[in-house]
Scaffold this active site. Structure first.
Site, PDB file in Angstrom:
ATOM      1  N   ASP A  35       0.870  -1.183   0.000  1.00 34.28           N
ATOM      2  CA  ASP A  35       0.000   0.000   0.000  1.00 34.28           C
ATOM      3  C   ASP A  35       0.905   1.231   0.000  1.00 34.28           C
ATOM      4  OD1 ASP A  35      -3.255   0.258   0.777  1.00 34.28           O
ATOM      5  OD2 ASP A  35      -2.090   2.092   1.026  1.00 34.28           O
ATOM      6  N   ASN A  88      -5.000  -3.970  -7.285  1.00 37.87           N
ATOM      7  CA  ASN A  88      -6.240  -3.505  -6.660  1.00 37.87           C
ATOM      8  C   ASN A  88      -6.250  -2.019  -6.322  1.00 37.87           C
ATOM      9  OD1 ASN A  88      -8.661  -3.768  -4.643  1.00 37.87           O
ATOM     10  ND2 ASN A  88      -6.952  -3.000  -3.404  1.00 37.87           N
ATOM     11  N   TYR A 154     -12.471   8.103 -13.719  1.00 42.43           N
ATOM     12  CA  TYR A 154     -12.584   6.784 -13.084  1.00 42.43           C
ATOM     13  C   TYR A 154     -13.161   5.769 -14.073  1.00 42.43           C
ATOM     14  CZ  TYR A 154     -13.686   3.309  -9.460  1.00 42.43           C
ATOM     15  OH  TYR A 154     -13.749   2.153  -8.706  1.00 42.43           O
ATOM     16  N   LYS A 158     -11.263   2.519 -15.666  1.00 43.15           N
ATOM     17  CA  LYS A 158     -11.716   1.142 -15.412  1.00 43.15           C
ATOM     18  C   LYS A 158     -12.036   0.417 -16.717  1.00 43.15           C
ATOM     19  CE  LYS A 158     -11.212   1.162 -10.933  1.00 43.15           C
ATOM     20  NZ  LYS A 158     -10.179   0.329 -10.301  1.00 43.15           N
ATOM     21  N   ILE A 187     -19.290  -1.145  -3.159  1.00 47.28           N
ATOM     22  CA  ILE A 187     -18.880  -1.976  -2.018  1.00 47.28           C
ATOM     23  C   ILE A 187     -18.626  -1.053  -0.820  1.00 47.28           C
ATOM     24  CG2 ILE A 187     -17.188  -3.685  -1.231  1.00 47.28           C
ATOM     25  CD1 ILE A 187     -18.677  -4.602  -3.785  1.00 47.28           C
ATOM     26  N   THR A 189     -16.695   0.489   1.482  1.00 45.97           N
ATOM     27  CA  THR A 189     -15.282   0.722   1.830  1.00 45.97           C
ATOM     28  C   THR A 189     -15.108   2.236   1.966  1.00 45.97           C
ATOM     29  OG1 THR A 189     -14.381   1.168  -0.369  1.00 45.97           O
ATOM     30  CG2 THR A 189     -14.592  -1.164   0.232  1.00 45.97           C
TER      31      THR A 189
END
Ligand code: NAP
Length: 249
Positions: A35, A88, A154, A158, A187, A189
């Site tokens: 990370d 990810n 974004y 993607k 999701i 998060t």
């Protein structure tokens, strides 16, 4: 199972990446947790170890080619090889209509969400070819298949991740490297916490998922772990939504 498969997970300090690290380790993988955020990344590695798994932390900014290379070199140094990579890490970026979207923000989101996957796959595939193959799972989004107003960069990034996944699969599947993309719906998060804070927006998002709720990080991670495993031995070049039915509309 991912018995002893050496696995890199980027953006593993939070959300989906943290769950991928936990679930891959549960399946027996040796996980190199990475990370940009050292504190949260080290926390994930500690969580994996506390659950009985094998993990080490190595910091990397996926937007930098040299960091991606160093991450693969670290996997080889620590564990001797690289079998699995989950690209990810990602950011949401600003929310604005296309004509108001800032050039700086465009460059940043494309770098962190799209160029990073190219930067990552170059050393990852090279390392995998050297040891007979491996599996790569790139985290795209439902916005790799359809658009969503106010997410110009974004959504473009993607869609690009899906295309990159297909090219890599075409070029390397025959040499043992399977490459797939996963398309999560919304999701729970930190990435979407700002959206969730607005009850009207949250209700709109929930209603867009036929299953009647948003997803959980572990529901994405289960798919990633399967795609990374030998159980998915005939799966390559595919894009798998994990979206509670979002794309079925
Ligand atoms: P998250 O909880 O915000 O986690 C992302 C992690 O990546 C954070 O730890 C973040 O660190 C880190 N990161 C940010 N920039 C980085 C960089 N340049 N290099 C390395 N790490 C970096 O987000 P998430 O929801 O789990 O998202 C993970 C992936 O799933 C992303 O690619 C995202 O686009 C995708 N996705 C998410 C959803 C969703 O609804 N959540 C839906 C579809 C797809 P900091 O916290 O310090 O920034």
């Amino acid at each position: 199972m991912l018995n002893d498969k050496v696995t890199i997970v980027t953006g593993a300090g939070s959300g989906i990446g943290r769950s991928v690290a936990m679930i891959c380790a549960r399946e027996g993988a040796k996980v190199l947790v990475s990370d940009i955020n050292v504190t949260s990344g080290e926390e994930t590695a500690a969580m994996v170890k506390a659950a009985g798994g094998d993990a080490l932390f190595f910091p990397a900014d996926v937007g930098k080619p040299a960091d991606n290379k160093a991450l693969v070199e670290e996997a080889i140094k620590q564990f001797g090889r690289l079998d699995v990579a989950c690209n990810n890490a990602g950011i949401a970026g600003m929310r604005a209509h296309l004509t108001d979207y800032s050039l700086d923000e465009w460059a940043k989101v494309i770098n962190v969400n799209l160029s990073s996957v190219f930067y990552g796959m170059q050393p990852q595939i090279t390392a995998m070819l050297a040891t007979g193959g491996g599996a790569i799972v790139n985290i795209a989004s439902i916005l790799g298949a359809v658009g969503f107003s106010t997410t110009t960069a974004y959504t473009a990034a993607k869609h690009g991740v899906v295309g990159l996944t297909q090219v890599a699969a075409l070029e390397y599947s025959a040499r043992g490297v399977r490459v797939n993309a996963v398309g999560p719906g919304f999701i729970h998060t930190p990435l979407i916490s700002e959206l969730e804070q607005n009850p009207t927006v949250e209700a709109m998002l929930v209603s867009a998922h036929p299953i009647g709720r948003l997803g959980k990080p572990e529901e994405v991670a289960e798919l990633v772990a399967w795609l990374a495993s030998d159980r998915a031995s005939f799966v390559s070049g595919a894009y798998y939504p994990v979206d509670g039915g979002y794309l079925a509309r």
